[in-house]
Scaffold this active site. Structure first.
Site, PDB file in Angstrom:
ATOM      1  N   ARG A 140       6.261  65.735  38.954  1.00  0.00           N
ATOM      2  CA  ARG A 140       7.447  65.921  39.790  1.00  0.00           C
ATOM      3  C   ARG A 140       7.232  67.031  40.806  1.00  0.00           C
ATOM      4  O   ARG A 140       6.167  67.633  40.886  1.00  0.00           O
ATOM      5  CB  ARG A 140       8.642  66.240  38.881  1.00  0.00           C
ATOM      6  CG  ARG A 140       9.146  65.032  38.077  1.00  0.00           C
ATOM      7  CD  ARG A 140      10.249  64.349  38.830  1.00  0.00           C
ATOM      8  NE  ARG A 140      11.274  65.321  39.142  1.00  0.00           N
ATOM      9  CZ  ARG A 140      12.219  65.730  38.288  1.00  0.00           C
ATOM     10  NH1 ARG A 140      12.292  65.203  37.094  1.00  0.00           N
ATOM     11  NH2 ARG A 140      13.103  66.652  38.645  1.00  0.00           N
TER      12      ARG A 140
ATOM     13  N   TYR B 282       8.085  60.415  29.518  1.00  0.00           N
ATOM     14  CA  TYR B 282       8.798  59.346  28.834  1.00  0.00           C
ATOM     15  C   TYR B 282       8.105  59.183  27.491  1.00  0.00           C
ATOM     16  O   TYR B 282       6.891  58.933  27.430  1.00  0.00           O
ATOM     17  CB  TYR B 282       8.720  58.037  29.621  1.00  0.00           C
ATOM     18  CG  TYR B 282       9.559  58.017  30.869  1.00  0.00           C
ATOM     19  CD1 TYR B 282      10.925  57.777  30.809  1.00  0.00           C
ATOM     20  CD2 TYR B 282       8.985  58.229  32.116  1.00  0.00           C
ATOM     21  CE1 TYR B 282      11.694  57.753  31.952  1.00  0.00           C
ATOM     22  CE2 TYR B 282       9.745  58.206  33.272  1.00  0.00           C
ATOM     23  CZ  TYR B 282      11.109  57.965  33.181  1.00  0.00           C
ATOM     24  OH  TYR B 282      11.876  57.937  34.329  1.00  0.00           O
TER      25      TYR B 282
ATOM     26  N   PRO C 220      13.342  52.502  32.710  1.00  0.00           N
ATOM     27  CA  PRO C 220      13.033  53.295  33.905  1.00  0.00           C
ATOM     28  C   PRO C 220      11.552  53.514  34.148  1.00  0.00           C
ATOM     29  O   PRO C 220      11.197  54.145  35.142  1.00  0.00           O
ATOM     30  CB  PRO C 220      13.717  54.635  33.576  1.00  0.00           C
ATOM     31  CG  PRO C 220      13.615  54.747  32.100  1.00  0.00           C
ATOM     32  CD  PRO C 220      13.727  53.344  31.565  1.00  0.00           C
TER      33      PRO C 220
ATOM     34  N   ASP D 178      14.181  59.671  39.644  1.00  0.00           N
ATOM     35  CA  ASP D 178      13.324  60.584  40.397  1.00  0.00           C
ATOM     36  C   ASP D 178      12.197  59.918  41.183  1.00  0.00           C
ATOM     37  O   ASP D 178      11.447  60.596  41.878  1.00  0.00           O
ATOM     38  CB  ASP D 178      12.706  61.625  39.454  1.00  0.00           C
ATOM     39  CG  ASP D 178      11.739  61.011  38.450  1.00  0.00           C
ATOM     40  OD1 ASP D 178      11.671  59.774  38.368  1.00  0.00           O
ATOM     41  OD2 ASP D 178      11.053  61.777  37.747  1.00  0.00           O
TER      42      ASP D 178
END
Length: 611
Positions: free
Chosen positions: A239, A247, A328, A29
Site C-alpha cells: 500500500r 488477506y 476482494p 484500496d
C-alpha cells in the site's frame, strides 16, 4: 463517482451519507488499469498516481519440500496488452507500454478508500457539491402513473430522509427527485426497499484483512504476493507509504470461532493480533511483525451474489456492492462499483437534457448486469483456487502453482478492466466491425499516440476523449492527398451536416450557440507525414479548430506514434469510429456510409427541435 460526473455535467445532485465523516482508513484500496484510465478521463489520474502505491510485479509462494514456503516465481502483475499504465516517459507526452517476455507490464495502484474519497470530495467542491452527513433514508416511494414516469420534467420519486444529528422538530426531510441512485453497499437499504433479491451463494471460506507497517525478512513484501502454504493461504497487497495489507485465510477451526449464534461473523470474538499470528504460520521460515499500531482490520465470508434487478422503472438505480458482491482478492469491488456509475451517468445526463430517449437507461442494467455475472463466475473460480489447499506430495488433489499462474494470466484482461466488452444493443452496433479488425466494438477505445497535424505535437488519443458527456466522432480519413479519399471525406462531411445528417439532426440543440459541438466532438486522423501534411485539407465543417486534426506519424524523436491505423486494423480506405461518452466504442462505419451513423443515433437519440 456518480455525483462527481453528474455535477460536472451540470446536473443538480444531492448526496446523503449515513456516516458522520468520510472513511479514514482501510476498506477498498486497489485501482485497476482501466479505472486509472477512467480517472484520467475526469482529470483525476495525476493525483491518484502521485499519492498511490504502484504494483508492477506479483510473486508466488508454495510449500517447500523441507517445510515452510518457497518462491516459485515472479510475473508482471496484470496481463492486459493495451492498458495505458504504466509507461516510460521519454518526455512529457509520449507514452510507451513496456513489453517484457509474454507479459505486458501494466499498473495497478493501491491507495486506501479514504484517500480516494478525498480526491472525489475535492473534485465535487469544484462543482459546488458536498456530502450531507449523517443522514439516512427511511422511505422511498416511486410514482405508479405511467404519464408521470415518462414525463421528463416530472419528479416521480419521493425520499424521506432522517437527519441523525438534527435539532428536535427538524429530523425529517422529504426530497422529490427525478432519479435516485442507491450506492449504499452490500446491505443496501435501497435494494431492500425496492424488493430486489441478491441471488447466488455463500462459501464457507472466512478471511481476515489487516493493514499495518511490517517488520519482516520476507523479500516480496513490496510485491503483490500470493502465498499457498500448508498452514493456509495469504495474499500481500503493498500500500501507500510503508503499509501493507494482508488477506489471511482462517482455518476451519478458527472460522468456527468467529461465528456467532446466527452464523454471522462477530469481530468481538477475534483480534487483529490473532490475524497476525495466523499469518506468521503461513510465512514460515520468514518472520513478520507489526511496527506500531494496526491501521485497520476486518473479517469477512466470501459470498458471490448478483441482484435480481439493477433498476426500478428506470427511475431508481443501484450500483456497486448494492447489486453485486464477491471476494476482494482480485481487487474488483471498488473498481466494479465506480465503473457502474461511469456507465450510468452519461445516460442520465443525456436523458435529463432531452438529448436521448429514456429507453437508453435500460442499457445500464443490460450492460452492467452481464458484467456482474461474469465477475461472479470469475470470482467463484479464482476464490476456489486461492482458498484451496496447495498441491503437495501428500495432497495431489490440491492446487498447483501452474494452475494458479494460468488463472492469473487468463483472467488478466478481465481483472484489469481492459477486456470488458458490452454486448450489442441500441448503443452498441457491431454491424461494421470488419472495418477496424483490431478494435472491438463494445470495448473501451485503446490508447495510441497521434500527432497534431498543425504543429506535430504528440497526444495520447485517450486524452482527447474526456468524459464530458459528448460522443467522439473519430474520422480516420486515410490519405487525403489521394483524390478517392478526398471524395469520400467530402461525401461524409456533406452527408453528416445535411438537414437529415446525424450531426445536424441530433447535434444542433435549441438555445445552444455551440452547433453540434455540444453533443459531438469530431477528431480527424490523417494518413501522412508530419513534414508534408496540411490540416486545412480536411473539410472546414469537420474541423472546429486547428487542434482537432491529427496525423498518424511518428513524433520528432522517432520513439512513438505512427501505428494507430495498423494497431486498430483500419485500412487506408479509412473508417469512422464512434466513441461513447464513457470511452467505449459504440459503432464503426465506412466513410461513404454516413447513413449507418444516421441509423445508429436514431436508435436512441432525440431529434433536435431546432431542425
Amino acid at each position: 463517482m456518480a455525483a462527481n460526473a453528474l455535477g460536472r455535467a451540470g446536473v443538480n445532485v444531492r448526496v446523503v451519507d449515513k456516516r458522520e465523516k468520510k472513511v479514514a482508513a482501510g476498506q477498498a484500496d486497489g485501482i485497476q488499469p482501466r479505472t486509472i484510465e477512467v480517472f484520467q478521463s475526469y482529470g483525476m489520474a495525476e493525483r491518484l498516481l502521485r499519492e498511490g502505491n504502484q504494483m508492477h510485479m506479483a510473486a508466488f509462494y508454495n510449500p517447500a519440500p523441507s517445510g515452510g514456503i518457497m518462491r516459485d516465481g515472479r510475473a508482471h502483475d496484470v496481463t492486459a496488452p493495451t492498458a495505458r499504465w504504466p509507461f516510460e516517459v521519454d518526455y512529457l507526452y509520449c507514452f510507451i507500454p513496456v513489453k517484457h517476455s509474454s507479459y505486458e507490464n501494466e499498473l495497478q495502484v493501491t491507495l486506501h478508500q479514504g484517500a480516494i474519497e478525498a480526491i472525489f470530495l475535492d473534485s465535487l467542491r469544484e462543482s459546488g457539491t458536498g456530502i450531507d452527513r449523517p443522514i439516512e433514508p427511511t422511505q422511498i416511494i416511486i410514482e405508479d402513473r405511467e404519464d408521470v414516469l415518462v414525463d421528463p420534467d416530472s419528479y416521480p420519486v419521493k425520499v424521506t430522509l432522517k437527519h441523525l444529528q438534527a435539532e428536535v422538530g427538524e429530523e425529517t426531510e422529504v426530497v422529490h427527485a427525478k432519479y435516485v441512485l442507491g450506492a449504499d453497499g452490500a446491505h443496501s437499504w435501497v435494494r431492500r426497499e425496492l424488493g430486489f433479491t441478491m441471488d447466488g451463494e455463500q462459501t464457507d471460506y472466512v478471511w481476515g484483512v489487516v493493514d499495518f507497517i511490517p517488520i519482516t525478512d520476507f523479500p516480496d513484501v513490496r510485491n503483490k504476493t500470493a502465498i499457498h502454504s500448508n498452514s493456509g493461504s495469504c495474499m500481500i497487497i503493498p500500500r501507500e507509504g510503508d503499509i501493507v495489507r494482508l488477506y489471511i485465510q482462517l482455518s476451519d477451526e478458527d472460522a468456527k470461532e468467529v461465528h456467532n449464534a446466527h452464523g454471522r461473523i462477530d469481530k468481538m470474538r477475534w483480534t487483529s493480533q490473532r490475524l497476525i499470528d495466523v499469518a506468521r504460520r503461513s510465512f514460515k521460515p520468514y518472520t513478520i511483525d507489526v511496527s506500531g499500531d494496526v491501521e485497520w482490520w476486518t473479517l469477512y465470508i466470501i459470498g458471490q451474489r448478483v441482484a435480481s434487478n439493477f433498476s426500478k422503472k428506470e427511475r431508481v438505480f443501484i450500483a456497486g456492492d448494492a447489486c453485486h458482491t464477491h471476494s476482494p482478492k482480485a481487487g474488483q469491488g471498488m473498481n466494479a462499483s465506480m465503473n457502474d456509475s461511469h456507465n450510468l451517468v452519461w445516460k442520465l445526463a443525456h436523458v435529463l437534457r432531452g438529448w436521448a430517449d429514456p429507453a437508453v437507461l435500460k442499457t445500464y442494467e443490460f450492460e452492467r448486469r452481464k458484467y456482474a455475472q461474469d465477475l461472479i463466475n470469475f470470482d467463484r473460480e479464482f476464490s476456489a483456487l486461492f482458498s484451496g489447499k496447495p498441491r503437495t506430495e501428500e495432497n495431489q488433489d490440491g492446487v498447483s502453482h501452474e494452475e494458479f499462474l494460468a488463472a492469473f494470466q487468463t483472467f488478466g484482461g478481465f481483472t484489469s478492466g481492459i477486456g470488458i466488452q458490452y454486448l450489442p444493443s441500441i448503443i452498441t452496433d457491431t454491424a461494421h466491425q470488419s472495418l477496424a479488425t483490431d478494435l472491438s466494438i463494445g470495448t473501451r477505445m485503446p490508447p495510441q499516440t497521434i500527432l497534431c497535424a498543425a504543429d506535430a505535437r504528440p497526444f495520447e488519443l485517450q486524452d482527447l476523449l474526456p468524459s464530458d458527456t459528448r460522443f467522439k466522432v473519430l474520422v480516420f480519413s486515410g490519405d487525403l492527398d489521394a483524390e478517392t479519399q478526398r471524395k469520400k471525406i467530402d461525401a461524409f462531411a456533406n452527408g453528416a451536416t445535411s438537414e437529415g445528417g446525424f450531426l445536424t439532426k441530433y447535434g444542433k440543440r435549441v438555445g445552444s450557440a455551440k452547433g453540434w459541438s455540444e453533443v459531438f466532438e469530431i477528431l480527424t486522423v490523417l494518413v501522412g507525414k508530419k513534414e508534408t501534411v496540411n490540416y486545412t485539407i480536411v473539410p472546414a465543417v469537420l474541423r472546429s479548430h486547428w487542434s482537432k486534426v491529427f496525423v498518424d506519424d511518428v513524433e520528432v524523436k522517432g520513439i512513438c506514434g505512427g501505428t494507430a491505423y495498423k494497431s486498430y486494423g483500419i485500412s487506408p480506405e479509412g473508417a469512422v469510429v464512434i466513441v461513447r461518452p464513457d470511452g467505449y466504442i459504440g459503432a464503426i462505419a465506412p466513410l461513404e456510409g454516413v447513413n449507418v451513423l444516421d441509423e445508429y443515433f436514431a436508435g436512441f437519440m432525440k431529434q433536435s427541435l431546432s431542425t
